[in-house]
Write a protein that holds these residues in place. Structure first.
Motif, PDB file in Angstrom:
ATOM      1  N   ILE A 180     -57.360-106.263 -41.302  1.00 49.63           N
ATOM      2  CA  ILE A 180     -56.657-107.237 -40.673  1.00 49.63           C
ATOM      3  C   ILE A 180     -56.178-108.415 -41.951  1.00 49.63           C
ATOM      4  O   ILE A 180     -55.354-108.922 -41.539  1.00 49.63           O
ATOM      5  CB  ILE A 180     -58.027-107.905 -39.936  1.00 49.63           C
ATOM      6  CG1 ILE A 180     -58.770-107.180 -38.813  1.00 49.63           C
ATOM      7  CG2 ILE A 180     -57.549-109.639 -39.748  1.00 49.63           C
ATOM      8  CD1 ILE A 180     -59.479-108.207 -38.155  1.00 49.63           C
ATOM      9  N   LEU A 234     -51.540-108.277 -36.078  1.00 50.50           N
ATOM     10  CA  LEU A 234     -53.275-109.134 -36.966  1.00 50.50           C
ATOM     11  C   LEU A 234     -53.294-109.856 -37.746  1.00 50.50           C
ATOM     12  O   LEU A 234     -53.059-111.330 -37.698  1.00 50.50           O
ATOM     13  CB  LEU A 234     -53.180-107.523 -37.343  1.00 50.50           C
ATOM     14  CG  LEU A 234     -54.771-106.688 -36.487  1.00 50.50           C
ATOM     15  CD1 LEU A 234     -54.703-105.609 -37.777  1.00 50.50           C
ATOM     16  CD2 LEU A 234     -55.189-107.141 -35.298  1.00 50.50           C
ATOM     17  N   LEU A 289     -58.241-109.732 -31.822  1.00 52.50           N
ATOM     18  CA  LEU A 289     -58.607-108.926 -32.891  1.00 52.50           C
ATOM     19  C   LEU A 289     -59.105-107.592 -32.644  1.00 52.50           C
ATOM     20  O   LEU A 289     -58.875-106.564 -33.337  1.00 52.50           O
ATOM     21  CB  LEU A 289     -58.666-110.357 -33.936  1.00 52.50           C
ATOM     22  CG  LEU A 289     -57.700-110.868 -35.000  1.00 52.50           C
ATOM     23  CD1 LEU A 289     -59.266-111.668 -36.048  1.00 52.50           C
ATOM     24  CD2 LEU A 289     -57.163-110.594 -35.729  1.00 52.50           C
ATOM     25  N   CYS A 300     -57.884-103.783 -32.843  1.00 54.34           N
ATOM     26  CA  CYS A 300     -58.155-103.081 -34.440  1.00 54.34           C
ATOM     27  C   CYS A 300     -59.189-102.469 -33.996  1.00 54.34           C
ATOM     28  O   CYS A 300     -58.837-100.621 -34.072  1.00 54.34           O
ATOM     29  CB  CYS A 300     -59.557-103.478 -35.093  1.00 54.34           C
ATOM     30  SG  CYS A 300     -59.052-105.217 -36.367  1.00 54.34           S
TER      31      CYS A 300
END
Length: 773
Positions: free
Chosen positions: A400, A424, A478, A482
């Motif tokens: 991240i 991100l 997030l 991911c």
């Protein structure tokens, strides 16, 4: 008939012969009664008896005595309320002439008295009761001059025989530098967060403290005064000469240190000369002769003030030097902030330790440190301080925070989706912006005195609670991104929420501990507050345990990918995370042991359980938990759960399970005692591991000595609690009859160490001492 001499009730005759009916004049009668001679009776004894006959909480109020009447009771010509009132024969002006020639010992006396008033001002008293009572300073400041050279002890022309001599010229230079120093102090304090009603009085009462005059001018005045004193033609004993020049050098050094435009990298060298001159000033104080007539409260009548004249604040010279030493020492300590590693966790440890100094730093010292902290050179760094804090806990070599994410550019067509890595970066930037203000508010709170620190933290916690909601929303995006990139196993689940939650729980722990440190809780409340502290610390430990496991997993992932350098960097994060985990575990276990210990003391009657007829236990619990009731997730246990934990055998005065209580108290191997011993052992082990890591790995290298003292205090408190538990257990085993029949039957009593007496190993941890009676 003489109508004027007739009574009010007599008949009166018209001009036409008719007769008035008898009338009464109640208003005039009341007036006559009012002006009649008054008999004064002393009711002090009756009033005292009446007050003693009232119960606690009983209020007697005359419903006809209104606010208007109470204000009307403030009489004119009362010296306490009327600022224009003069005693018979008193004049508005003072008899002392500031041009009166001074002897060298009188000059020293005035200088030392001004220093006393200056330090009294630093402790919070207004200038009107301290420095502005000096006739010499008043003459310099009023009437205001447009030309600095005209700031003299006189205005206009003066007779040749009354021109100031050498010692008056020296005093003028000293006073000018003193006034400019006050200007610097006010500017420093008002530039930061302060509270005038509690901390510091910045009111100058319409006096201008040479704001526009540069500091170099005052330095030249002091140098010229030193030259006058060192003139060999000046007939003065060497001891007096040295005492005066020392005070002039001190004033110059002090003024230089107070300057607002000093560079950060050289701050530390300005305070040592001041501290070195304090000893000489102390040793030569006896050479001075006070001149009390050069100070007067009458000057307050000419100040732009809404209050009547108040007494001059007299601070003993020894106390003034102690305050001056404290001020300089704290400011010198504050300059060490510039040498700290570029790490927000180091900053946090330093701020917390500085606020914990004893005695509490003065308002100027706190403003001095805050100025350094919020200086652009400190905040405008190459790294983001909140992001550095986040990285230290929840982002070990995380994709991240990969720097490549910030090198990508958005597509030219705004309708096209952004690359996941760019998303991100944008999400992190957005969250850091949101966290910026709560993060600064947290630092601002740490810069207050301990009493206000506790109050402000309760408000900061609310802001961080809102930030936790924002963090949850950002975490959802997030984790989705991911998952899209296939790096979800490399990322801690909901990392931003975890970071905010850990910080919020840490602040909650500190609020509770500050309550013990400031003696807010009564002894019979200790058990309940330590229970709540153990619950909060256990939640923080659980969250930190999740973070620590992720650090270990991430290290193994990097080793498996042959990224050994990154694996080493992540492994270096481990000690800090584990240190925080052990600290949280130690706090939770130690608080658990303390709440169970105080619960036993309440059942044994070794701590009185006060009767409070005007409230209920549930209402008092709600009052104590009020700062935390609105938090989400819910942090405050239900009252039923709280009461079940604190009163496992029923009420303290009449236990419902008395037989079971007696059996458990007498059995040293019962869960009642073994749970305390196990909690103490777990706390000692956790604190010992923290101590083993040391201050550097715990992100507190800038306050190594204070950090070590705190950890040692926690370990010593654990030992003291073990001794206290053993003492009560032994007393119960030897007692005859009921084990809960009170102090007399047990042969022991519990002494609660008071705040500030040095009898607590750690101020927030109150361990009752068990002694024989």
């Amino acid at each position: 008939m003489d109508v004027a001499s007739s009574s009010a009730n007599s008949s009166r005759v018209h001009n036409d012969g008719s007769v008035y009916a008898p009338i009464s004049l109640p208003l005039r009668q009341a007036f006559k009664q009012h002006v009649a001679k008054t008999n004064i009776h002393n009711i002090t004894e009756k009033f005292t008896k009446a007050c003693n006959g009232l119960d606690v909480g009983q209020l007697v109020k005359d419903e006809y005595f209104t606010l208007f009447e109470s204000i009307g009771a403030l009489e004119i010509m009362d010296p306490k309320m009327d600022s224009g009132f003069l005693q018979p024969g008193e004049t508005l002006e003072d008899d002392y002439d500031p041009l009166t020639p001074l002897l060298p010992d009188e000059l020293i006396g005035i200088m030392d008295q001004l220093l006393c008033y200056e330090m009294a001002w630093h402790t919070g008293y207004p200038l009107s009761q301290t420095l502005f009572t000096s006739l010499h300073i008043d003459r310099l400041l009023w009437p205001e001059t447009k030309v600095f050279e005209h700031a003299q002890f006189y205005r206009g022309d003066v007779e040749e025989g009354k021109r100031p001599g050498v010692f008056l010229e020296v005093l003028r230079a000293y006073c000018l530098a003193l006034v400019k120093g006050c200007d610097f102090v006010i500017a420093k304090v008002t530039g930061r967060d302060y509270f005038e009603e509690e901390d510091f009085c910045t009111n100058t009462y319409n006096r201008v403290l040479f704001v526009q005059v540069p500091v170099d001018v005052f330095a030249r005045e002091l140098d010229a005064a030193v030259d006058l004193m060192e003139d060999p033609d000046l007939d003065i004993p060497d001891a007096l000469r040295k005492a005066i020049t020392t005070r002039l050098d001190f004033r110059k050094s002090f003024l230089t240190a107070l300057d607002l435009d000093l560079p950060l990298d050289n701050l530390s060298r300005y305070w040592a000369p001041i501290l070195s001159s304090i000893t000489t000033i102390k040793n030569t104080h006896a050479l001075g002769t006070p001149v009390p007539s050069s100070f007067s409260t009458k000057i307050q009548r000419k100040l732009a003030s809404t209050v009547p004249p108040r007494p001059i604040v007299d601070l003993a010279f020894a106390d003034a030097l102690a305050k001056l030493t404290q001020l300089c020492t704290d400011c010198e300590e504050a300059t060490r902030f510039t040498t700290l590693p570029l790490d927000p966790l180091e900053y946090q440890a330093f701020l917390w330790t500085f606020a914990s100094r004893d005695p509490t730093p003065l308002p100027y010292s706190r403003s001095y440190l805050s100025t350094i902290l919020f200086d652009p050179a400190t905040l405008n760094t190459s790294i983001s301080l909140p992001l550095t804090d986040i990285r230290s806990l929840v982002f070990p070599s995380s994709p991240i925070l990969d720097p490549l994410n910030w090198t990508l550019s958005p597509p030219r067509n705004p309708l096209l989706p952004k690359p996941p890595r760019l998303q991100l970066a944008l999400l992190i930037d957005d969250f850091v912006d949101r966290a910026g203000q709560p993060y600064l508010d947290f630092w601002i709170a740490l810069g207050q005195n301990r009493c206000r620190l506790r109050r402000m933290l309760t408000h900061v916690i609310i802001a961080w609670d809102f930030l936790q909601v924002d963090a949850a929303l950002v975490d959802a995006d997030l984790m989705a991104t991911c998952q899209q990139l296939g790096v979800e196993p490399q990322v801690l689940d909901n990392p931003l929420t975890a970071w905010v939650y850990v910080k919020k729980l840490w602040m909650m722990e500190k609020v509770v501990l500050l309550g013990f440190e400031q003696d807010i809780y009564l002894p019979d409340e200790f058990a309940g507050m330590y229970y709540f502290l153990s619950v909060v610390a256990a939640k923080r430990a659980a969250e930190l345990d999740r973070c620590e496991k992720h650090v270990g997993e991430r290290t193994m992932q990097l080793i498996g990918a042959s990224r050994y350098q990154d694996a080493q960097d992540v492994d270096d994060m481990g000690p800090y995370v584990d240190s925080e985990l052990q600290q949280a575990k130690g706090v939770s276990e130690f608080a658990k042991a303390l709440y169970r210990f105080y619960t036993i003391l309440l059942y044994l009657g070794l701590i009185p359980h006060l009767k409070r007829p005007f409230s209920t236990e549930e209402l008092r619990y709600e009052l104590r938990m009020k700062p935390f009731l609105a938090l989400q997730p819910v942090e405050v246990p239900l009252f039923a759960e709280f009461q079940a934990a604190l009163q496992p055998y029923g009420s303290y005065s009449s236990p419902s399970s008395s037989a079971s209580l007696q059996a458990d108290l007498r059995d040293p191997d019962s869960a009642l005692w073994t749970s305390i011993d196990a909690a103490i052992k777990a706390a000692k082990d956790a604190f010992a591991r923290v101590k083993k890591y040391g201050s550097r790995k715990s992100k507190a290298s800038g306050v190594e000595q204070a950090w070590g003292k705190e950890v040692n205090g926690l370990l010593a408190s654990c030992v003291a609690l073990g001794v206290g538990v053993a003492g009560v257990k032994d007393a119960v085993g030897k007692a005859e009859g009921d084990a809960d029949s009170g102090t007399g039957a047990l042969g022991v009593k519990v002494e609660i160490p008071k705040v500030g007496e040095g009898k607590r190993y750690a101020e927030g941890w109150v361990v009752g001492k068990v002694v024989k009676v």
